[in-house]
Design an enzyme around this catalytic site. Structure first.
Site, PDB file in Angstrom:
ATOM      1  N   ILE A  18      44.852 105.439 -20.648  1.00 50.36           N
ATOM      2  CA  ILE A  18      46.120 105.798 -21.293  1.00 50.36           C
ATOM      3  C   ILE A  18      46.409 107.278 -21.054  1.00 50.36           C
ATOM      4  O   ILE A  18      47.524 107.671 -20.721  1.00 50.36           O
ATOM      5  CB  ILE A  18      46.069 105.510 -22.811  1.00 50.36           C
ATOM      6  CG1 ILE A  18      45.966 103.995 -23.048  1.00 50.36           C
ATOM      7  CG2 ILE A  18      47.307 106.079 -23.501  1.00 50.36           C
ATOM      8  CD1 ILE A  18      45.841 103.636 -24.519  1.00 50.36           C
ATOM      9  N   GLY A  21      43.309 112.602 -24.712  1.00 47.98           N
ATOM     10  CA  GLY A  21      43.654 112.911 -26.085  1.00 47.98           C
ATOM     11  C   GLY A  21      43.186 114.285 -26.452  1.00 47.98           C
ATOM     12  O   GLY A  21      42.691 115.047 -25.630  1.00 47.98           O
ATOM     13  N   MET A  23      40.609 115.004 -28.048  1.00 46.17           N
ATOM     14  CA  MET A  23      39.152 115.126 -28.064  1.00 46.17           C
ATOM     15  C   MET A  23      38.528 114.140 -27.083  1.00 46.17           C
ATOM     16  O   MET A  23      37.566 113.460 -27.391  1.00 46.17           O
ATOM     17  CB  MET A  23      38.631 114.844 -29.482  1.00 46.17           C
ATOM     18  CG  MET A  23      38.473 116.092 -30.308  1.00 46.17           C
ATOM     19  SD  MET A  23      37.161 117.144 -29.707  1.00 46.17           S
ATOM     20  CE  MET A  23      35.768 116.053 -29.894  1.00 46.17           C
ATOM     21  N   GLY A  24      39.074 113.992 -25.899  1.00 45.31           N
ATOM     22  CA  GLY A  24      38.479 113.103 -24.912  1.00 45.31           C
ATOM     23  C   GLY A  24      39.491 112.171 -24.289  1.00 45.31           C
ATOM     24  O   GLY A  24      40.678 112.226 -24.585  1.00 45.31           O
ATOM     25  N   VAL A  26      41.392 108.615 -23.391  1.00 41.98           N
ATOM     26  CA  VAL A  26      41.854 107.476 -24.182  1.00 41.98           C
ATOM     27  C   VAL A  26      42.139 106.320 -23.223  1.00 41.98           C
ATOM     28  O   VAL A  26      42.779 106.498 -22.178  1.00 41.98           O
ATOM     29  CB  VAL A  26      43.112 107.832 -25.001  1.00 41.98           C
ATOM     30  CG1 VAL A  26      43.536 106.657 -25.872  1.00 41.98           C
ATOM     31  CG2 VAL A  26      42.863 109.062 -25.885  1.00 41.98           C
ATOM     32  N   LYS A  41      39.067 105.846 -27.818  1.00 42.30           N
ATOM     33  CA  LYS A  41      38.910 107.266 -27.495  1.00 42.30           C
ATOM     34  C   LYS A  41      37.428 107.526 -27.262  1.00 42.30           C
ATOM     35  O   LYS A  41      36.595 107.267 -28.143  1.00 42.30           O
ATOM     36  CB  LYS A  41      39.431 108.153 -28.621  1.00 42.30           C
ATOM     37  CG  LYS A  41      39.174 109.644 -28.364  1.00 42.30           C
ATOM     38  CD  LYS A  41      39.952 110.542 -29.306  1.00 42.30           C
ATOM     39  CE  LYS A  41      41.404 110.582 -28.895  1.00 42.30           C
ATOM     40  NZ  LYS A  41      42.166 111.633 -29.587  1.00 42.30           N
ATOM     41  N   ASP A 134      44.265 119.640 -37.213  1.00 49.41           N
ATOM     42  CA  ASP A 134      44.731 119.789 -35.823  1.00 49.41           C
ATOM     43  C   ASP A 134      46.028 119.016 -35.618  1.00 49.41           C
ATOM     44  O   ASP A 134      46.192 118.302 -34.633  1.00 49.41           O
ATOM     45  CB  ASP A 134      43.663 119.307 -34.845  1.00 49.41           C
ATOM     46  CG  ASP A 134      43.986 119.715 -33.396  1.00 49.41           C
ATOM     47  OD1 ASP A 134      44.718 120.716 -33.216  1.00 49.41           O
ATOM     48  OD2 ASP A 134      43.535 119.028 -32.463  1.00 49.41           O
TER      49      ASP A 134
END
Length: 893
Positions: A18, A21, A23-24, A26, A41, A134
């Site tokens: 996808i 993101g 934090m990594g 997706v 994720k 965040d």
């Protein structure tokens, strides 16, 4: 690490990527257990390999997954497979807010639809003790049906301290929890406390949401800078460009909500995110497409508003509490019952009162400047932020008055008695721009740095650079119209055309509002009113009529003409109908209006020589120019009636009976007794601007014209032998001169004192041989004495400024008001054709202004007109969406 389609992570089969993101990576995946699609994720290896960090993440993520809110993405599973940690979430078919913002600012209706849902989700999390940390456009998804999902709760605690510059929108900066001293959060949307590494709470998320809302409204970031350090510095110390300039169509209530979220101090933000969510929902529910063009809000469901809107008024006006200065908040329905109109009242500084006619809203509607007294009767300029509960004193310069704003809202212009000044709205020392006369008569400021102002009571308008310099005239007085003053200028939005008030000696009680231009000497009559006027976008001319009703009339910016009938906006608005044209209102477009009320708030009192009040006289009213009869048993004074002009009254001090000398629609002012007390001469507008007129003091018979002039005439005193009247002739060419009218023979008046400056407040000595008066010939007003009928040398009595001399009945003492505001006495000694005065003896600080006092025959008591301190101070009124009462919001009346 990248995962190919078909890869298994626990029970989840990867279908394809996808994107990245916060934090990594997706991925789209299929839950093989429930045959549903999810979003996976994959956490970075640095997280997966750190047991403590992973444990903390799992705790945060599971807490967030328990929220069960429609605007928070559902977390299905948290797991590990082959050394890779992942989180399986609800699949959201839609776009991120970042993708939506790629096309620029959002329409207000869409903005509010998204904002209300984000705030509602945050309120749920904050109520459970969970802070996002965040929040940014990448972490907000919007489905095709318009539903909002917030992503990545709990992930901010895992962020790393070292983030490559330029990747701030993809990863937060530092994060290791909420311990003080640790920086965390995405730079572009972090709060000041995040940037400073301080402990965080739910209000940090409010700031992040405020940054997002700003970007949604303006199409640009609130704190966009070239690098992360510069961005952090801006968040900590700087304010974004005002939305009134960056996104002028943003409705004012939304603008205020955003500005409150972006407050540097968390204490100034919302006390509860639930309150923020409710306000945004109210705006979302109340907006209609038809209201968007004018930046106003209209409600689509009026039955829902009364309880919610009353509460929201306090919130949207900066969370002002009742005890902090809001007297009342009321909702009233106009001719368009579907439009909410909010009225909010603000009190003056504690123990003080507003100075009438002294109110100016800042261009962005965030602050209001005003003149007010404090508990000690000292007057000053004040500024009130509508997001703060208290006003702050800006300048206590003596005589500071008539404030007006610079276009960017950074500076204020104002007048002292002899200077035009500017001052930073944030505070500091005033800077002198140029000289003025007698306090000036209003100013206005355009974007080119030009200040247009009226330097005095008998001048046209002038322009000067805000940086200082030599003023030059812009308008010229027209003898054909018998003009003696142009005043109260106000720039139109184009910064070239302006309105101004024309004062004439024709006797008209109303004033003429003209349209002028910096580019042409030609002027044109726009409207007749009782006050100054301003243009409020998108097409309103605002002014006060003779019944003290603030009205709006349609104004076309193209043709620069008015049309249609004036429509009432507010009643009981201050307007000086006595002839100055000064009014007490200010507006920022169709959204916000502030005005000061007309109030009868003075009383007459007796003070002894120490300034102690010993008795009161009459009732509360609007009194002026008190004058004791020669025997001290009666009092004549002028008072302004609610629906008429000034009238003369006579008060019997021994019996307490008060009678009206005149009762008509004309101005009668400045009463003066005949030496035998049987007659009173006064200035009347019946046949002119102000003619000398006389009437029996018992009210019997009709008035008789003594002297007519094209100029305004003001009686000063009647000689003890009854043979002469001394009066002021207000001549536009020579300002104010002293003349004498013989009441015998051919009765031909002659000039007694004439200088290029102003003279006035003349009084005969008890023996009739001397005249005391005030003059500005030396540059400041001082008291002088001249022999009468002359000739002879003038004797200067005062130094340091003085006005309004009054003799003791035996002629041995002369009183006046000093430049410091004291009642001063000087001993008087006459020797032949010479007069001597002793050193000044200050008695007490005067509570009255010029003309508003008199002295008992023995010089032991002083009759003063003072403010009624026991009266509740009249509040300032703010009206939100005031133009909605005129018709469809954004249209002309």
């Amino acid at each position: 690490m990248t995962f190919a389609s078909g890869t298994r992570l626990g029970p989840f089969e990867i279908l394809g990527p996808i994107g990245a993101g916060g934090m990594g990576e997706v991925y789209r995946a299929r839950d093989t257990r429930l045959a549903r699609e999810v979003a996976i994720k994959v956490l970075p290896a640095v997280v997966s390999s750190d047991p403590e960090r992973l444990k903390r993440f799992e705790k945060e993520a599971r807490s967030a997954s328990s929220l069960n809110h429609p605007n928070i993405v559902t977390i299905h599973d948290i797991g590990e497979s082959g050394g890779t940690s992942y989180i399986a979430m609800e699949m959201v078919d839609g776009s991120t807010l970042r993708e939506m913002l790629a096309e620029g600012a959002l329409p207000t209706k869409k903005l509010l639809a998204i904002a209300a849902q984000v705030a509602d989700g945050l309120a749920k999390a904050h109520g459970a003790g969970i802070v996002h940390r965040d929040l940014k456009p990448e972490n907000v998804m919007v489905t095709k049906d318009g539903f909002v999902k917030i992503l990545d709760f709990g992930l901010a605690k895992l962020t790393q301290p070292d983030v490559p510059e330029g990747q701030q929108t993809h990863a937060p900066t530092a994060s290791a929890g909420t311990e003080p001293g640790v920086v965390m959060g995405t730079v572009a949307y972090m709060s000041p406390e995040q940037a400073l590494g301080k402990a965080l709470d739910f209000r940090s998320d409010q700031f992040s949401l405020g940054s997002m809302l700003y970007e949604m409204a303006a199409g640009k970031r609130a704190f966009a800078r070239a690098s992360a350090p510069e961005g952090m510095a801006a968040i900590i110390r700087e304010e974004p460009e005002p939305l009134s300039a960056a996104a002028p169509s943003t409705p004012v209530p939304l603008r205020w909500a955003i500005e409150r979220c972006l407050a540097k101090d968390p204490e100034e933000r919302y006390a509860s995110t639930r309150d923020l969510a409710r306000d945004l929902a109210r705006l979302r529910d109340g907006i209609s497409e038809g209201a968007l063009s004018g930046g106003s809000l209209a409600t689509a469901a009026p039955s829902r508003f009364p309880s919610r809107l009353l509460r929201a008024a306090l919130v949207l006006l900066g969370g002002i509490a009742i005890g902090a200065g809001v007297v009342a908040v009321a909702l009233w329905r106009s001719r368009m019952p579907s439009t909410p109109i909010l009225r909010t009242s603000l009190l003056p500084p504690k123990g003080g009162k507003f100075r009438l006619g002294e109110v100016a809203l800042s261009p962005d509607g965030r602050q209001v400047a005003f003149g007010a007294s404090d508990a000690t009767d000292n007057t000053a300029l004040w500024i009130r932020s509508l997001a703060q509960p208290e006003a702050r004193q800006l300048s206590n310069m003596s005589g500071a008055q008539n404030p007006f704003w610079s276009p960017d809202g950074r500076l204020l212009g104002f007048f002292s008695w002899e200077k035009l000044h500017t001052i930073e709205a944030s505070g500091g020392a005033p800077r002198t721009v140029c000289d003025v006369q007698a306090g000036g008569r209003g100013g206005t400021w355009n974007r080119d740095g030009v200040i247009l102002f009226a330097p005095g009571p008998f001048t046209p308008t002038f322009k000067v650079s805000a940086a200082g310099g030599e003023p030059t005239p812009v308008t010229r007085l027209d003898p054909g119209r018998k003009e003696f003053s142009h005043r109260w200028p106000s720039f139109l939005p184009d910064g070239r055309h302006f309105l101004f008030v024309s004062m004439t000696t024709t006797g008209d009680r109303d004033v003429a509002v003209f349209l002028g231009s910096l580019d042409s000497p030609e002027v044109r009559l726009l409207v007749r009113a009782y006050s100054s006027a301003v243009i409020a976008e998108p097409g309103y001319l605002l002014f006060v009529n003779g019944s003290r009703t603030l009205v709006a009339q349609s104004f076309d910016a193209g043709s620069l003409r008015v049309s249609g009938a004036p429509v009432p906006v507010a009643e009981g608005v201050f307007c000086d109908r006595g002839g100055t044209g000064k009014s007490g209102f200010s507006a920022t477009g169709p959204d916000l209006l502030a005005y000061l009320p007309h109030e009868a708030s003075t009383k007459m009192v007796w003070l002894d020589r120490s300034g102690r009040e010993v008795a009161s006289v009459g009732s509360i009213g609007e009194h002026g120019f008190p004058r004791l009869s020669p025997d001290g048993k009666k009092l004549a004074f002028q008072t302004e009636e609610a629906k008429t002009a000034n009238d003369i009254w006579v008060h019997d001090l021994s019996r307490g009976i008060q009678t009206r000398l005149m009762s008509d629609e004309y101005n009668e002012e400045v009463p003066v007794w005949s030496p035998d007390g049987r007659q009173i001469v006064f200035s009347s507008s019946r046949t002119g601007q102000g003619d000398l007129t006389v009437k029996d003091s018992n009210g019997a018979g009709s008035e008789r014209l003594l002297l007519h002039s094209d100029n305004q005439l003001m009686p000063n005193d009647w000689s003890p032998d009854g043979r002469f009247l001394i009066y002021e002739d207000v001549d536009p060419k020579t300002r104010s001169d002293l003349w004498v009218l013989p009441l015998f023979g051919d009765r031909k008046p002659y000039r007694f004192v004439h200088t290029p400056s102003m003279e006035g407040f003349a009084r005969f000595s008890p023996d009739g041989r001397w005249v005391a008066f005030m003059s500005r010939e030396s540059g400041s007003f001082e008291v002088y004495v001249l022999p009468f009928p002359g000739p002879g040398d003038r004797w200067q009595v005062s130094t340091g400024g003085a006005a309004n001399p009054i003799w003791r009945r035996d002629g041995k003492e002369l009183f006046y008001l000093s430049g410091e505001g004291d009642v001063v006495a000087v001993d008087v000694k006459v020797s032949g054709s010479k007069i001597e005065t002793g050193p000044p003896k200050p008695l007490f600080r005067s509570p009255s202004s010029w003309g508003d006092y008199d002295v008992s025959p023995d010089g032991q008591r002083f009759l003063m007109i003072v403010s009624d301190k026991e009266a509740r101070p009249a509040p300032m009124t703010l009206i939100q969406n005031w133009a909605a009462g005129l018709g469809v919001a954004g249209s002309r009346p």
